[in-house]
Design a protein around this motif. Structure first.
Motif, mmCIF file in Angstrom:
data_model
loop_
_atom_site.group_PDB
_atom_site.id
_atom_site.type_symbol
_atom_site.label_atom_id
_atom_site.label_comp_id
_atom_site.label_asym_id
_atom_site.label_seq_id
_atom_site.Cartn_x
_atom_site.Cartn_y
_atom_site.Cartn_z
ATOM 1 N N MET A 56 42.738 37.300 33.365
ATOM 2 C CA MET A 56 41.612 36.437 33.702
ATOM 3 C C MET A 56 40.322 37.235 33.834
ATOM 4 S SD MET A 56 42.238 35.658 37.696
ATOM 5 C CE MET A 56 42.444 36.981 38.869
ATOM 6 N N THR A 57 39.236 36.504 33.706
ATOM 7 C CA THR A 57 37.921 37.019 34.013
ATOM 8 C C THR A 57 37.516 36.376 35.323
ATOM 9 O OG1 THR A 57 37.275 37.365 31.720
ATOM 10 C CG2 THR A 57 35.500 36.984 33.292
ATOM 11 N N THR A 58 37.040 37.184 36.254
ATOM 12 C CA THR A 58 36.679 36.645 37.567
ATOM 13 C C THR A 58 35.643 37.523 38.233
ATOM 14 O OG1 THR A 58 37.580 35.795 39.641
ATOM 15 C CG2 THR A 58 38.501 37.858 38.832
ATOM 16 N N ARG A 59 35.013 36.977 39.250
ATOM 17 C CA ARG A 59 34.052 37.736 40.042
ATOM 18 C C ARG A 59 34.175 37.288 41.488
ATOM 19 N NH1 ARG A 59 27.477 37.620 39.645
ATOM 20 N NH2 ARG A 59 27.122 39.465 40.918
ATOM 21 N N HIS A 60 34.328 38.241 42.377
ATOM 22 C CA HIS A 60 34.403 37.953 43.805
ATOM 23 C C HIS A 60 33.408 38.853 44.521
ATOM 24 C CE1 HIS A 60 38.019 35.486 43.615
ATOM 25 N NE2 HIS A 60 38.470 36.350 42.742
ATOM 26 N N ARG A 105 31.220 43.893 49.210
ATOM 27 C CA ARG A 105 32.249 44.278 48.243
ATOM 28 C C ARG A 105 32.174 43.317 47.070
ATOM 29 N NH1 ARG A 105 36.288 45.033 53.116
ATOM 30 N NH2 ARG A 105 36.155 47.286 53.375
ATOM 31 N N GLU A 106 32.190 43.904 45.876
ATOM 32 C CA GLU A 106 32.111 43.087 44.668
ATOM 33 C C GLU A 106 33.169 43.550 43.671
ATOM 34 O OE1 GLU A 106 29.021 41.752 41.126
ATOM 35 O OE2 GLU A 106 28.291 42.978 42.784
ATOM 36 N N LEU A 107 33.936 42.590 43.194
ATOM 37 C CA LEU A 107 34.938 42.840 42.158
ATOM 38 C C LEU A 107 34.565 41.994 40.953
ATOM 39 C CD1 LEU A 107 37.663 43.918 41.076
ATOM 40 C CD2 LEU A 107 38.728 41.915 42.144
ATOM 41 N N LEU A 108 34.411 42.652 39.814
ATOM 42 C CA LEU A 108 34.100 41.955 38.570
ATOM 43 C C LEU A 108 35.132 42.362 37.541
ATOM 44 C CD1 LEU A 108 32.276 40.240 36.713
ATOM 45 C CD2 LEU A 108 30.942 42.319 36.298
ATOM 46 N N ILE A 109 35.834 41.372 37.023
ATOM 47 C CA ILE A 109 36.781 41.587 35.928
ATOM 48 C C ILE A 109 36.248 40.774 34.761
ATOM 49 C CG2 ILE A 109 39.159 41.336 35.139
ATOM 50 C CD1 ILE A 109 39.982 41.351 38.117
ATOM 51 N N GLN A 110 35.805 41.468 33.727
ATOM 52 C CA GLN A 110 35.144 40.816 32.604
ATOM 53 C C GLN A 110 35.917 41.113 31.322
ATOM 54 O OE1 GLN A 110 31.007 41.716 32.616
ATOM 55 N NE2 GLN A 110 30.492 39.753 31.723
ATOM 56 N N ARG A 111 36.865 40.261 31.022
ATOM 57 C CA ARG A 111 37.743 40.445 29.861
ATOM 58 C C ARG A 111 37.099 39.885 28.599
ATOM 59 N NH1 ARG A 111 41.759 43.782 31.717
ATOM 60 N NH2 ARG A 111 42.595 43.022 33.661
#
Length: 143
Positions: A56-60, A105-111
């Motif tokens: 998945m692509t997500t951002r928190h 805190r930032e998490l970015l998963i950009q598929r």
């Protein structure tokens, strides 16, 4: 509106966990907010996987403001963290002002695609190790 940010704002007060004289330490509390970053950090990498799997692509983003009682002094806070590997990005920043600590805190998963390859698991393992280490960081306080 799927583009608008979803924001949860809450205020709470922690009861003292112990009554020891002298310096003490604590981690940033997680649990009142959704705690997605902590939950994601516990997902294990499957290094034995031989086939592509759904990703998945997500951002928190999680912002926490921690105020220590007057008379207490923050002696040390965790160091800022920055991690980037492939599609995975994680940042944590700690900003101290008087008796207030702001944590972002930032998490970015950009598929680029909806599937991860087995080689992506090494990146995931590195990411979760960095996140777990950051989440275990402690604030040291004393009088």
């Amino acid at each position: 509106d799927l583009v608008a940010l979803w924001v949860l704002t809450s205020t709470f007060e922690l009861d003292p966990l112990f009554n020891f004289p002298g310096p003490s330490a604590m981690t940033i509390p997680v649990g009142i907010a959704p705690g997605n970053i902590k939950w994601i950090s516990m997902a294990r990498a499957n290094l034995k996987n031989k086939f592509p799997e759904s990703c998945m692509t997500t951002r928190h983003i999680e912002n926490t403001e921690l105020v220590v009682p007057k008379g207490m002094v923050m002696q040390a806070v965790p160091k800022n963290v920055s991690f980037q590997r492939g599609a995975l990005h994680y940042k944590a920043s700690y900003t101290r002002k008087a008796n207030t600590l702001n944590v972002r805190r930032e998490l970015l998963i950009q598929r680029a695609q909806r599937f991860c390859l087995p080689s992506d698991e090494k990146d995931w393992l590195a990411l979760t190790q960095v996140m777990k280490q950051d989440l275990r960081g402690q604030i040291f306080c004393g009088e």
